[in-house]
Design a protein around this motif. Sequence first.
Motif, PDB file in Angstrom:
ATOM      1  N   ARG A  48      19.473 -30.470  39.206  1.00 24.43           N
ATOM      2  CA  ARG A  48      20.230 -29.139  40.577  1.00 24.43           C
ATOM      3  C   ARG A  48      20.510 -29.151  41.538  1.00 24.43           C
ATOM      4  NH1 ARG A  48      13.829 -28.691  41.135  1.00 24.43           N
ATOM      5  NH2 ARG A  48      13.056 -29.593  39.092  1.00 24.43           N
ATOM      6  N   PRO A  49      21.845 -27.728  41.553  1.00 20.98           N
ATOM      7  CA  PRO A  49      22.850 -28.231  43.050  1.00 20.98           C
ATOM      8  C   PRO A  49      22.222 -27.501  44.116  1.00 20.98           C
ATOM      9  CG  PRO A  49      23.289 -26.629  41.120  1.00 20.98           C
ATOM     10  CD  PRO A  49      22.215 -27.163  40.893  1.00 20.98           C
ATOM     11  N   PRO A  50      22.788 -28.277  45.268  1.00 27.86           N
ATOM     12  CA  PRO A  50      21.463 -27.169  46.342  1.00 27.86           C
ATOM     13  C   PRO A  50      22.559 -25.831  46.498  1.00 27.86           C
ATOM     14  CG  PRO A  50      23.358 -28.685  47.244  1.00 27.86           C
ATOM     15  CD  PRO A  50      23.038 -28.536  45.962  1.00 27.86           C
ATOM     16  N   ALA A  51      21.293 -24.772  47.182  1.00 27.30           N
ATOM     17  CA  ALA A  51      22.063 -23.901  47.056  1.00 27.30           C
ATOM     18  C   ALA A  51      22.920 -23.434  48.898  1.00 27.30           C
ATOM     19  CB  ALA A  51      21.259 -22.325  48.120  1.00 27.30           C
ATOM     20  N   GLU A  52      23.089 -24.708  48.880  1.00 26.93           N
ATOM     21  CA  GLU A  52      23.816 -24.223  50.892  1.00 26.93           C
ATOM     22  C   GLU A  52      24.662 -25.571  50.957  1.00 26.93           C
ATOM     23  OE1 GLU A  52      20.554 -28.003  50.981  1.00 26.93           O
ATOM     24  OE2 GLU A  52      20.279 -26.023  51.035  1.00 26.93           O
ATOM     25  N   SER A  53      25.413 -25.742  50.275  1.00 25.28           N
ATOM     26  CA  SER A  53      26.261 -26.704  49.806  1.00 25.28           C
ATOM     27  C   SER A  53      27.294 -26.572  48.904  1.00 25.28           C
ATOM     28  CB  SER A  53      26.529 -28.571  50.139  1.00 25.28           C
ATOM     29  OG  SER A  53      25.181 -28.618  48.934  1.00 25.28           O
ATOM     30  N   ASN A  54      28.330 -26.669  48.600  1.00 27.62           N
ATOM     31  CA  ASN A  54      29.111 -26.494  47.025  1.00 27.62           C
ATOM     32  C   ASN A  54      28.938 -28.150  46.307  1.00 27.62           C
ATOM     33  OD1 ASN A  54      30.127 -24.614  48.206  1.00 27.62           O
ATOM     34  ND2 ASN A  54      32.304 -25.269  48.775  1.00 27.62           N
ATOM     35  N   SER A  55      28.786 -28.048  45.206  1.00 31.69           N
ATOM     36  CA  SER A  55      28.663 -28.797  44.224  1.00 31.69           C
ATOM     37  C   SER A  55      28.998 -28.840  43.180  1.00 31.69           C
ATOM     38  CB  SER A  55      27.055 -28.983  43.847  1.00 31.69           C
ATOM     39  OG  SER A  55      26.947 -27.932  43.317  1.00 31.69           O
TER      40      SER A  55
ATOM     41  N   TYR B  36      24.233 -32.744  39.181  1.00 28.77           N
ATOM     42  CA  TYR B  36      25.366 -32.813  40.595  1.00 28.77           C
ATOM     43  C   TYR B  36      25.917 -33.561  40.737  1.00 28.77           C
ATOM     44  CZ  TYR B  36      24.906 -28.034  37.002  1.00 28.77           C
ATOM     45  OH  TYR B  36      24.687 -27.176  36.341  1.00 28.77           O
TER      46      TYR B  36
ATOM     47  N   TRP C 215      27.439 -33.505  44.935  1.00 26.86           N
ATOM     48  CA  TRP C 215      27.565 -32.936  46.351  1.00 26.86           C
ATOM     49  C   TRP C 215      27.754 -34.219  47.594  1.00 26.86           C
ATOM     50  CZ3 TRP C 215      22.957 -32.343  44.118  1.00 26.86           C
ATOM     51  CH2 TRP C 215      22.076 -32.554  44.483  1.00 26.86           C
TER      52      TRP C 215
END
Length: 151
Positions: free
Chosen positions: A40-47, A26, A28
């Motif tokens: 793993r995509p971070p939870a707080e930003s759009n990836s 991913y 971002w």
Amino acid sequence: MKDGVTVRRLFLILCLIPTLAQAGVYTWVDDKGRTHFGDRPPAESNSEPVEVTPPPPDADNLANERRQRMNEFLDSQQDERQSRQAAKAEADQQAAKEAELCRKLQARLKHMASISTFYNLNEQGERVYVSEEENDRIRERFRTKVQETCG
């Protein structure tokens, strides 16, 4: 019972390996404008998922060819280094022999200076002394030989 559970666990792990091997990538951008990549995509930003394509099969062959050429180059460099070292060792040995010869010739020249007159042996084994001019010629010839040999 234990064998059945172990076989099931092993089967489950083997089934999960392909999905683990194909974990996504991913990308971002954080709040400071820097781009990041991760599995793993971070939870707080759009990836966004990134498609990762495996290298073509020819890439392995090309890499193997490059590796083989590099190994051949390194082997040739090693051979050249060894031949240079052997030539240097031979030259050093020859220089040591020449230095020893010069030392001996110079010692004989010094000894000749202490001899008042030279002689030859006749057929009966008796000494026949040479003239003073012949003494000078013998010394001069030997001095020239030492000069030519030792520089």
